[in-house]
Design an enzyme around this catalytic site. Sequence first.
Site, short mmCIF file in Angstrom:
data_model
loop_
_atom_site.label_atom_id
_atom_site.label_comp_id
_atom_site.label_asym_id
_atom_site.label_seq_id
_atom_site.Cartn_x
_atom_site.Cartn_y
_atom_site.Cartn_z
N LYS A 284 0.74 -1.05 0.03
CA LYS A 284 -0.08 -0.10 0.01
C LYS A 284 0.87 1.12 -0.05
O LYS A 284 2.01 1.27 0.55
CB LYS A 284 -0.70 -0.18 1.42
CG LYS A 284 -1.94 -1.09 1.35
CD LYS A 284 -2.61 -0.77 2.71
CE LYS A 284 -3.67 -2.19 2.91
NZ LYS A 284 -4.89 -1.94 2.06
N ARG A 358 -10.04 -11.55 1.82
CA ARG A 358 -11.07 -12.68 1.33
C ARG A 358 -10.54 -13.99 1.45
O ARG A 358 -11.03 -15.17 1.68
CB ARG A 358 -11.52 -12.39 0.16
CG ARG A 358 -10.40 -12.41 -0.80
CD ARG A 358 -10.98 -11.60 -1.96
NE ARG A 358 -10.99 -10.02 -1.87
CZ ARG A 358 -11.25 -9.20 -2.87
NH1 ARG A 358 -11.49 -9.67 -4.04
NH2 ARG A 358 -11.24 -8.12 -2.69
#
Length: 506
Positions: A284, A358
């Site tokens: 990020k 996920r």
Amino acid sequence: MPAPELLDPPSSSWSVRPDALADVLADLDPTDLLLAVPVHRGGLRADSDAAGWLPVVGLDATDVQAAHEPSGEPGAVTRLPLVPGERAARTVLLVGLGDAGPADLRSAGAALGRAGRGRAHLVVAVTGLDAQAQAALVEGIALGGYTSPRWRGPDATPSSAPVAEVTLVGTFDEVTCRRAVTRARATMVARNLAVVPSNTKNPAWMAAQARTIGRRAGLDVKVWTERDLRSEGFGGLLAVGGGSATPPRLVQLSHEPAGATSSTPHVVLVGKGITFDTGGLDIKPAEGMLAMKTDMSGSAIVLAVVAACAALDLPVRVTGLLALAENAVSGSAYRPSDVITMYGGRTVEIGNTDAEGRIVMADALAYADAHLAPDVLLDIATLTGAARVALGRSMAPVYATDDALSDALVAAGRASGELLWPFPLVEDYRFALDSVVADVNHIAGTPVGAGSITAALFLREFVGERRWAHLDIAGVGRSDVDRGLLTKGGTGFGARLLLTWLEEMA
């Protein structure tokens, strides 16, 4: 101030008094007492309850209206200081109730909770509220009084303490109010855990908190260590946590009500527990990491909810699964294009290491489907930026495999003030998860947009034929402001919603 335990946030002492206001105030020390009376839209009226209560502290409603013009907008507060030692209260708070609906009452309660921080006593006089409205006002007061912990020394301390005592005067039901406080405290616990710095909060630390909460609440707790995860084939958790010096964990907590039988409904809640998210090798940008200590909010909410189920004595079997890992960067970090074998044997091609939530959730969902036999399987996660783009920070998307489940959750969201909006599981987008090297790609390899929907479609691959719902709280799980019911940091969004839903199911 002594450092409070993160799992036992400071809270007010609550009491309900059906007595006349004058009798209640006569029993209390007025030195640091706040008296709250309601103002509806249009201001103080001569026929209002407030007009009958204000003379108890030597005030006239008509004079107060003329001199101060108190607002009836929800959450507006007009302060009237009184002469010390001469009146039955130190300060009168004229609080706007708006139309006195649940949302307005939460705003009013939050304003009173904030006004009461650090004070000795808050007396709230209101009549004519139904059970839902009473709960909303009480939740507002409790959450408005909450402040996030700060680290100014070796221990966590609150920014300020909530009002020491709250007395509710009027037509309040004690059981309704007590249950509302329990739901609010679950939110506080989730918030506390969310803001713990990640140099303290790692998967093992979260597992230890789960053990502590489980012991206090009488829950059965099981923790999978890294060795356990490897021997049982939890490939998703191991892949995501492989780059960190602190290995992953899976935690199971179980609330089993007295007298439960095979026909007792069983709900499994799965929470995303990424204790810090660098993005992995798909790292990020710096500003994107600043809030990532809260990326385990889903697991904190599930932990708080299961514990509160015991406190509320819900006649529903509830199992919580906390999928805990730190997504870090190192030579052992998982890579884009890796193929990993998930719990249960399905293979997944990794498209982007920053879509790690996920992956850990899929392991937990597959385990729940294979071994826990839930009647309903639900997960909650700060999952996708697409959910925040779609709905902002005021409501969250909910996905479900049947309309009745979606409708029940949406209704619980309305009742709790934690709003959900039904999103579709668009079958036309499923092809985007096809992989030429594995059973499924974990992100859309073909650009279709709809990032929150394709993430939900991926999770659905691991729930079998179970009734299943997914709450993507990426937008609502964090707050950048300290206002109303919210404090800056983790919001605990979903705790009161899920408890309301489980209560209705019971």
